[in-house]
Write a protein that holds these residues in place. Structure first.
Motif, PDB file in Angstrom:
ATOM      1  N   GLY A  26      -1.651  -0.587   5.997  1.00  0.00           N
ATOM      2  CA  GLY A  26      -0.843  -0.212   5.345  1.00  0.00           C
ATOM      3  C   GLY A  26      -1.051  -1.862   4.443  1.00  0.00           C
ATOM      4  O   GLY A  26      -0.885  -1.321   2.710  1.00  0.00           O
ATOM      5  N   LEU A  27      -0.509  -2.846   4.893  1.00  0.00           N
ATOM      6  CA  LEU A  27      -1.369  -3.786   4.255  1.00  0.00           C
ATOM      7  C   LEU A  27      -2.352  -4.341   2.930  1.00  0.00           C
ATOM      8  O   LEU A  27      -2.036  -4.789   1.913  1.00  0.00           O
ATOM      9  N   LEU A  30      -2.099  -2.043  -0.081  1.00  0.00           N
ATOM     10  CA  LEU A  30      -0.752  -2.396  -0.327  1.00  0.00           C
ATOM     11  C   LEU A  30      -1.394  -3.406  -1.307  1.00  0.00           C
ATOM     12  O   LEU A  30      -1.187  -3.836  -2.760  1.00  0.00           O
ATOM     13  N   LEU A  34      -2.732  -3.453  -5.536  1.00  0.00           N
ATOM     14  CA  LEU A  34      -2.140  -5.170  -6.388  1.00  0.00           C
ATOM     15  C   LEU A  34      -3.344  -5.292  -7.530  1.00  0.00           C
ATOM     16  O   LEU A  34      -2.444  -6.099  -8.127  1.00  0.00           O
TER      17      LEU A  34
END
Length: 89
Positions: A26-27, A30, A34
């Motif tokens: 998930g990180l 993300l 970005l």
């Protein structure tokens, strides 16, 4: 061991894999999103730019969620060890 029980153990194992890998994935996702937005807005098309932030994000996720992931894996392993004598009958 019955087929239903084997399917249940396999399902639990897959669920455990998803739970343990979710924070890191998930990180990483993300941060990748970005960085992609940043590259699109600045028109920087460097392919290697996204790797370092993703690697750092995964390491941060391991540092933050590591104790939780380890506790999950230990609990699951203990459950499997306790079930093993029951399976031999």
């Amino acid at each position: 061991m019955s087929a239903d029980y084997a399917v249940e153990v396999g399902r639990d194992a897959l669920l455990m894999v998803m739970l343990v890998s979710a924070p890191m994935l998930g990180l990483g996702l993300l941060v990748g999103l970005l960085v992609s937005v940043f590259q699109a807005t600045t028109q920087i098309q460097e392919q290697t730019l996204a790797f370092i932030p993703k690697i750092i994000a995964v390491f941060v996720a391991i540092l933050i969620f590591g104790p939780w992931m380890l506790r999950l894996l230990m609990d699951y392993t203990q459950q499997l060890i306790l079930i093993l004598p029951k399976l031999s009958h």
